[in-house]
Design an enzyme around this catalytic site. Structure first.
Site, short mmCIF file in Angstrom:
data_model
loop_
_atom_site.label_atom_id
_atom_site.label_comp_id
_atom_site.label_asym_id
_atom_site.label_seq_id
_atom_site.Cartn_x
_atom_site.Cartn_y
_atom_site.Cartn_z
N GLU A 84 -0.94 37.41 -20.10
CA GLU A 84 -0.57 38.60 -20.87
C GLU A 84 -1.79 39.45 -21.17
O GLU A 84 -1.77 40.66 -20.99
CB GLU A 84 0.13 38.18 -22.16
CG GLU A 84 0.52 39.33 -23.06
CD GLU A 84 1.54 40.30 -22.45
OE1 GLU A 84 1.56 41.46 -22.88
OE2 GLU A 84 2.29 39.91 -21.54
N VAL A 88 -12.85 40.34 -22.91
CA VAL A 88 -14.21 39.92 -23.26
C VAL A 88 -14.85 41.10 -23.99
O VAL A 88 -14.81 42.23 -23.51
CB VAL A 88 -15.03 39.53 -22.02
CG1 VAL A 88 -16.48 39.24 -22.39
CG2 VAL A 88 -14.41 38.32 -21.33
N GLY A 94 -20.26 40.68 -18.34
CA GLY A 94 -21.32 40.40 -17.39
C GLY A 94 -21.94 39.02 -17.58
O GLY A 94 -22.79 38.60 -16.81
N GLY A 96 -20.26 36.24 -17.42
CA GLY A 96 -19.47 35.26 -16.69
C GLY A 96 -18.28 34.75 -17.47
O GLY A 96 -17.50 33.94 -16.97
N GLY A 98 -15.47 36.32 -18.48
CA GLY A 98 -14.18 36.71 -17.92
C GLY A 98 -13.80 35.86 -16.72
O GLY A 98 -12.67 35.38 -16.60
N TYR A 132 -11.04 41.80 -10.09
CA TYR A 132 -9.93 40.98 -9.63
C TYR A 132 -9.92 40.89 -8.11
O TYR A 132 -9.64 39.83 -7.54
CB TYR A 132 -8.59 41.50 -10.17
CG TYR A 132 -8.48 41.41 -11.67
CD1 TYR A 132 -9.01 40.33 -12.37
CD2 TYR A 132 -7.86 42.41 -12.40
CE1 TYR A 132 -8.91 40.25 -13.75
CE2 TYR A 132 -7.75 42.34 -13.78
CZ TYR A 132 -8.27 41.25 -14.45
OH TYR A 132 -8.17 41.17 -15.80
#
Length: 159
Positions: A84, A88, A94, A96, A98, A132
């Site tokens: 959902e 961050v 940056g 890491g 996420g 992504y």
């Protein structure tokens, strides 16, 4: 390299989760749409179990969160994991965090026997779209998301 820790959220994290939700809404230019309270978070995630949440920290500092739930695919005949929200905080992007949250969620999906791990992203959010894509996720442009909410939902339900 920073120390990244991910853990299941607890009821004591409701205020922190709400803070991150508000930060995310500001980023998405939708701050006025957040109506949830910390009590709503406590009730919906921790009491009702409608969703699950993770909290991420970087070097001991709260960095972000993810909220997810399990859905179902009739075509696969098994459940999937739907993300959902993942967020961050800007100061720790940056780091890491996420990617670690996404990998952790992918691990949950695999462990739970999910056939899919899905989420939505705003079409203008280029940093997220590129990120992504970099991890192998594919957009689904043939699908158009629809929503009934608020008065429209209530009106339709009444017939």
């Amino acid at each position: 390299m920073p120390a990244i820790a991910i853990r299941p959220a607890t009821i004591e994290d409701a205020e922190l989760i709400l803070r991150f939700i508000r930060e995310l809404a500001i980023y998405e230019k939708a701050e006025d749409e957040v109506v949830a309270s910390a009590d709503d978070i406590r009730k919906s995630i921790f009491d009702a179990g409608s969703a699950r949440a993770l909290v991420c920290s970087v070097d001991g500092e709260p960095a972000g969160f993810a909220v997810y739930f399990f859905n179902y695919s009739t075509w696969q005949g098994r459940k999937g994991l739907y993300l959902e929200d993942l967020y961050v905080t800007p100061a720790l992007r940056g780091s890491g965090a996420g990617k670690a949250l996404l990998r952790h969620l992918a691990g949950i999906a695999v462990a739970e026997g999910c056939g899919r791990f899905e989420w939505s992203v705003l079409d203008w959010n280029e940093p997220a779209l590129k990120f992504y894509e970099s991890i192998g996720a594919s957009p689904m442009p043939e699908w158009v998301k629809h929503r009934l909410a608020g008065k429209a939902l209530e009106d339709f339900a009444r017939g």
